[in-house]
Design a protein around this motif. Structure first.
Motif, PDB file in Angstrom:
ATOM      1  N   THR A  47       0.939  -1.217   0.037  1.00 44.08           N
ATOM      2  CA  THR A  47      -0.097  -0.093   0.111  1.00 44.08           C
ATOM      3  C   THR A  47       0.963   1.270   0.082  1.00 44.08           C
ATOM      4  OG1 THR A  47      -1.786  -1.210   1.352  1.00 44.08           O
ATOM      5  CG2 THR A  47      -1.825   1.266   1.238  1.00 44.08           C
ATOM      6  N   VAL A  48       0.445   2.179  -0.937  1.00 41.18           N
ATOM      7  CA  VAL A  48       1.257   3.394  -0.986  1.00 41.18           C
ATOM      8  C   VAL A  48       0.579   4.657  -0.587  1.00 41.18           C
ATOM      9  CG1 VAL A  48       2.542   4.957  -2.619  1.00 41.18           C
ATOM     10  CG2 VAL A  48       2.764   2.377  -2.597  1.00 41.18           C
ATOM     11  N   LEU A  49       1.053   5.569  -0.053  1.00 43.69           N
ATOM     12  CA  LEU A  49       0.382   6.766   0.381  1.00 43.69           C
ATOM     13  C   LEU A  49       0.972   7.918  -0.547  1.00 43.69           C
ATOM     14  CD1 LEU A  49      -1.474   9.002   1.924  1.00 43.69           C
ATOM     15  CD2 LEU A  49       0.453   8.886   3.877  1.00 43.69           C
ATOM     16  N   ILE A  50       0.165   8.740  -1.540  1.00 40.22           N
ATOM     17  CA  ILE A  50       0.628   9.759  -2.028  1.00 40.22           C
ATOM     18  C   ILE A  50       0.247  11.099  -1.400  1.00 40.22           C
ATOM     19  CG2 ILE A  50       0.281  10.867  -4.300  1.00 40.22           C
ATOM     20  CD1 ILE A  50       1.609   7.972  -4.559  1.00 40.22           C
ATOM     21  N   GLU A  51       1.290  11.944  -1.301  1.00 43.07           N
ATOM     22  CA  GLU A  51       0.817  13.199  -0.381  1.00 43.07           C
ATOM     23  C   GLU A  51      -0.185  13.900  -0.832  1.00 43.07           C
ATOM     24  OE1 GLU A  51       3.405  16.786   1.339  1.00 43.07           O
ATOM     25  OE2 GLU A  51       4.033  15.737  -0.418  1.00 43.07           O
ATOM     26  N   GLU A  52      -0.553  14.202  -1.996  1.00 44.64           N
ATOM     27  CA  GLU A  52      -1.795  15.047  -2.430  1.00 44.64           C
ATOM     28  C   GLU A  52      -1.897  14.686  -4.014  1.00 44.64           C
ATOM     29  OE1 GLU A  52      -3.422  18.768  -0.164  1.00 44.64           O
ATOM     30  OE2 GLU A  52      -2.109  19.328  -2.085  1.00 44.64           O
ATOM     31  N   LEU A  53      -3.235  14.694  -4.351  1.00 41.29           N
ATOM     32  CA  LEU A  53      -3.250  14.704  -5.623  1.00 41.29           C
ATOM     33  C   LEU A  53      -4.845  15.409  -6.085  1.00 41.29           C
ATOM     34  CD1 LEU A  53      -2.575  10.979  -6.865  1.00 41.29           C
ATOM     35  CD2 LEU A  53      -1.428  13.164  -7.608  1.00 41.29           C
ATOM     36  N   PRO A  54      -4.824  16.230  -7.196  1.00 39.22           N
ATOM     37  CA  PRO A  54      -5.971  16.705  -7.703  1.00 39.22           C
ATOM     38  C   PRO A  54      -6.962  15.600  -8.000  1.00 39.22           C
ATOM     39  CG  PRO A  54      -4.520  17.258  -9.348  1.00 39.22           C
ATOM     40  CD  PRO A  54      -3.874  16.414  -8.080  1.00 39.22           C
ATOM     41  N   VAL A  55      -8.133  15.190  -7.581  1.00 37.83           N
ATOM     42  CA  VAL A  55      -8.934  14.148  -7.907  1.00 37.83           C
ATOM     43  C   VAL A  55     -10.416  14.761  -8.279  1.00 37.83           C
ATOM     44  CG1 VAL A  55     -10.533  12.181  -6.999  1.00 37.83           C
ATOM     45  CG2 VAL A  55      -8.378  12.734  -6.169  1.00 37.83           C
ATOM     46  N   GLY A  56     -10.587  14.353  -9.578  1.00 36.24           N
ATOM     47  CA  GLY A  56     -11.760  15.246 -10.333  1.00 36.24           C
ATOM     48  C   GLY A  56     -13.057  14.363 -10.134  1.00 36.24           C
ATOM     49  N   GLY A  57     -14.295  14.889  -9.459  1.00 36.84           N
ATOM     50  CA  GLY A  57     -15.408  14.233  -9.250  1.00 36.84           C
ATOM     51  C   GLY A  57     -16.358  15.242  -9.781  1.00 36.84           C
ATOM     52  N   LEU A  58     -17.602  15.252  -8.946  1.00 38.51           N
ATOM     53  CA  LEU A  58     -18.712  16.059  -9.220  1.00 38.51           C
ATOM     54  C   LEU A  58     -18.342  17.493  -9.350  1.00 38.51           C
ATOM     55  CD1 LEU A  58     -21.225  14.606  -6.402  1.00 38.51           C
ATOM     56  CD2 LEU A  58     -21.145  14.213  -8.951  1.00 38.51           C
TER      57      LEU A  58
END
Length: 874
Positions: free
Chosen positions: A863-874
């Motif tokens: 399992t890997v933790l990425i510090e932060e990503l822009p996740v597109g949703g609603l």
């Protein structure tokens, strides 16, 4: 020359019928392939090969059994018929076949058979295309141009009296352009192809296609990131076809429909698209790639309307599914080869143009920008082989290394004849073919030669609704030959090991070598001893009663549907095993071989709640059946499906992202090709020129280890006989090295890392074995506790869109929202875009729960933790 005499065909079918079979089908295939590649404005490779074999399908009291063989002698085929009949007596089930209808179409007329055209003319065409692409812009740094042709003959004969033959000749041009400016790299590709002879190039300009690829790659250098948010989208006609093929076409194939694993189940007569959408699958279009006189079951192809004015009107059927679902056959029964059962798959699938313009059937046109293959060259989702699909594997304990065909031999099968050998394996050859072929090479003037032999057997049982859906038991073999003369390499392969065929193999390899450019790096490796790797093969696998294997698959399905009431169906329950042998002989005294065995169980479940469906997958593996964990594979498959019920999109946000081990391993697999020195030399690696640079966070260490005890791609030596080793690629975030075979090592004044991968159908290339992201010290729970509000990703889609040169990606995400370190609500329809290198640099934590899967190699990640990503949703 006919594939088989009619009397022999009749004898084989009669032999199989004596067992009491209800139905017998013989499928025979002979195929000749040629490929030519030009890179660095030089002829890199001219190669060719021959496939010859037969598959026998028997239906006995509802059980489908299938056996294939490369031995087309009378004795070989009659023994195959006996084996198929014996296998088919196990179990029982339902059987219904769709009735044959229609008249076979005339085979495609070929004006200029490509085998009558010399390699010189084909090479000239490729060199012109290479030059045309390079003239577009100084930004074009690399161009690869390839030509491929195949001439296939098939024969289908059944106990019903069906006797159909078909010939299929195809040619394809492939152009890949790489543009670079100020460190920015972009690529573009064109790949026109049709079912025609060499006359295809009378109205197809290779140079114009090359210019189109180069222009697009250059234009992409100016591309800016797209803004986020809802907007109108115009889908180009090329990508629109791909989108329909992948998103809708496969969902309209009757095998998925019959198992309820598609959103189109039960929607015949309902609106599933805009009223202006009419979708067609047509196997009769003149000259198109998927056009057939008869399909691979002897059924005449036809034009099938799938969606009419937005309303779903039909699925695509082979004979078996047509009978099961009480529907007329549609001529969509297709096979990957004689080694595979037929399944329903697309031919030429497309969306009709706007009705305000007259419809023109697709055909050859001089406008190169409109001429595109209407169907896929190979259906990438035929789902005939487990190893072709990404799979999530749990790391086992001692002795729990397993899965069959590893990445160094994509045609790996199993072989029960044991040939035990000592350290280095330098004793006399176990196979007389080796000495015979090498001697023939010497007689015809080769300075050096290398023979690669792959042999094996396979047992696979597939269960559906408590009954045997299919049963496969078969042997396979193949031989690949490299010759060396004046630093030119020739290559050819064959599945026919008769003396005449082997003599032809040598002659063809030497002929192909005449056209390849001379390169001092074209040499055989020095012969070195290779220590055996313990535990690759289980001697007890071949002694297991086949009924126990069938019962294992039956138990997987039965337990899955009883564990959770929301899991009502299983779309796939498979047990498979086998053992295999690789042998390498060369003119420098190398005599090497090794064996592997594998057993695995695959379970795909479907959970339902109200009108929602979610699927779950799990996989257990080992060197033999005793190592498989039945309870664990059922538990995981059920939880994976049921746990996603109720998934909904969430608002767009920039949040920490946790990657499940199999999601992280899939991204690692995308990175795999960039470690190849071959890709670096050809400017196709996003890691090119970065040795000694920080390319990942300092907690990231990635190794490629072909000696890993639990590694399914472990081996004592690589595809050239070079001893295997552990290679450190990224250490504490810094790129340390690339992977090499003998050729790339010579080109760069390096040393081979034992990373040559191949099958008997290919020359050695550079590839990974067991690619592993080193686990950390944290437990999965401790890693999750670091996230107050974020996303846990369990499924990724769109990985085939990742640009392996620039590293840019845009992926679909499914998983669960994380709140206060715990997984909460399931989420879906999310997207993320970025760059692979930037992603690696953002790794904030790595857990200790290492798991493996096939993804461009055998890849393992925790399992890997990425510090932060822009996740597109609603």
């Amino acid at each position: 020359m006919p594939l088989l005499d009619q009397s022999l065909v009749d004898s084989v079918i009669k032999r199989a019928l004596r067992s009491g079979a209800d139905f017998v089908e013989l499928f025979v295939e002979r195929k000749h392939n040629q490929s030519i590649s030009v890179e660095e404005s030089k002829v890199q490779r001219v190669s060719s090969g021959h496939d010859l074999g037969a598959g026998l399908r028997i239906i006995h009291k509802g059980t489908i059994s299938y056996v294939y063989t490369e031995d087309l002698s009378e004795d070989g085929l009659l023994k195959t018929a006996d084996l198929a009949a014996q296998v088919g007596r196990r179990g029982g089930g339902r059987f219904a076949f769709g009735e044959l209808a229609g008249t076979p179409h005339a085979p495609q007329r070929i004006e200029v058979p490509p085998e009558t055209v010399g390699a010189e003319a084909k090479i000239e065409l490729l060199l012109e295309a290479d030059q045309a692409a390079r003239e577009v812009s100084g930004a074009i740094k690399q161009v690869a141009v390839g030509y491929g042709q195949s001439a296939q003959e098939v024969l289908v004969a059944t106990s019903e009296g069906v006797r159909h033959a078909d010939t299929r000749t195809r040619v394809r041009l492939m152009i890949h352009a790489v543009a670079e400016r100020n460190g920015e790299i972009q690529t573009a590709m064109e790949a026109p192809g049709m079912q025609r002879g060499f006359e295809f190039f009378d109205d197809t300009s290779a140079a114009e296609y090359a210019r189109a690829a180069a222009e697009r790659a250059t234009a992409l250098l100016e591309a800016a990131p797209s803004p986020a948010g809802p907007m109108a989208v115009v889908v180009g006609n090329e990508f629109g076809g791909v989108l329909f093929h992948e998103a809708c076409g496969h969902g309209l194939e009757a095998d998925f429909v019959g198992k309820g694993s598609t959103v189109f189940v039960g929607k015949i007569g309902q609106a599933v698209a805009s009223p202006i959408v009419t979708a067609i699958d047509d196997g009769t279009l003149p000259s198109r790639w998927g056009t057939l006189a008869v399909d691979d079951e002897g059924v005449p192809t036809r034009r099938n309307v799938l969606i009419q004015d937005g309303v779903l009107v039909s699925y695509m059927y082979d004979r078996l599914r047509a009978g099961q679902q009480n529907h007329p056959v549609t001529g969509n029964g297709r096979r990957q080869s004689y080694q595979h059962l037929p399944i329903p798959r697309m031919t030429n699938t497309f969306i009709l143009p706007d009705r305000s313009r007259a419809y023109r059937p697709a055909g050859a046109r001089r406008d190169y920008r409109r001429q595109r293959p209407a169907g896929a060259a190979q259906d990438r989702h035929d789902r005939q082989r487990l190893e072709a699909r990404p799979r999530d594997l749990r790391q086992g304990g001692p002795g729990r290394s397993g899965l069959g065909r590893a990445t160094d031999n994509s045609d790996f099968r199993t072989h029960r004849r044991r040939h035990r050998r000592g350290r280095g394996r330098r004793d006399a050859p176990v196979n007389p073919i080796g000495d015979r072929v090498l001697e023939r090479c010497r007689q015809l003037g080769a300075e050096d030669a290398e023979l690669y032999i792959s042999r094996g057997t396979e047992f696979t049982v597939r269960i559906y609704k408590g009954e045997i859906e299919s049963l496969i038991s078969a042997e396979s073999r193949g031989v690949g030959l490299r010759t060396f003369l004046e630093h030119r390499v020739g290559f050819s392969y064959t599945s026919d090991t008769e003396p005449e065929a082997l003599d032809g193999l040598v002659e063809e390899a030497l002929l192909n070598g005449r056209y390849n450019h001379a390169d001092e790096a074209n040499v055989l490796p020095a012969t070195e001893p290779a220590d055996p790797v313990a535990g690759l093969a289980s001697p007890s696998l071949g002694q297991i009663d086949p009924q126990r294997k069938i019962d294992f698959a039956l138990d997987m399905e039965r337990r899955a549907t009883s564990l959770d009431p929301r899991v009502r169906r299983v779309s796939d329950a498979v047990y498979s095993d086998g053992s295999g042998q690789v042998e390498i002989y060369n003119s420098r005294g190398l005599r090497a071989s090794f064996e592997r065995t594998v057993a695995y169980g695959v379970l795909e479940t479907i959970a339902e709640q109200d009108s929602e469906m979610q699927s779950g997958f799990a996989f257990t593996h080992g060197r033999d059946m005793e190592e498989l964990d039945l309870a664990a594979v059922v538990q995981e498959a059920v939880e994976n499906a049921a746990g996603l019920l109720g998934a909904k999109p969430v608002p767009t946000a920039r949040v920490p992202v946790v990657l499940h081990p199999h999601a992280a391993a899939m991204i690692l697999g995308v990175l795999a090709s960039s470690f190849s020195a071959e890709a670096v030399i050809k400017r196709r690696s996003l890691l090119a020129g970065k040795i000694g640079e920080r390319v990942a966070a300092d907690i990231v260490t990635i190794t490629d280890d072909a000696l890993l005890p639990q590694g399914l791609a472990s081996r004592p030596f690589d595809g050239e006989g070079v001893p295997s080793r552990r290679n450190e690629l990224i250490v504490n975030g810094v790129l340390q090295s690339y992977l090499h075979n003998t050729y790339t090592a010579m080109r760069t004044n390096s040393r081979s890392t034992g990373s040559a991968v191949r099958s008997y159908k290919n020359v050695p290339e550079v590839g990974v074995s067991n690619l592993v992201l080193k686990p950390g010290a944290l437990s999965r729970e401790a890693l999750l506790s670091r996230v107050d509000n974020g996303l846990h990703v369990s499924q990724l889609t769109g990985l085939n869109t990742v640009n392996p040169v620039s590293g840019e990606f845009s992926l679909g995400l499914t998983g669960h929202w994380i709140e206060n370190g715990r997984l909460t609500k399931p989420v879906k329809e999310l997207t993320v875009a970025g760059n692979v290198i930037a992603l690696l640099r953002s790794v904030a934590a790595v857990a200790n729960d290492l798991r493996f899967m096939f993804a461009g190699g055998f890849c393992g990640s925790p399992t890997v933790l990425i510090e932060e990503l822009p996740v597109g949703g609603l």
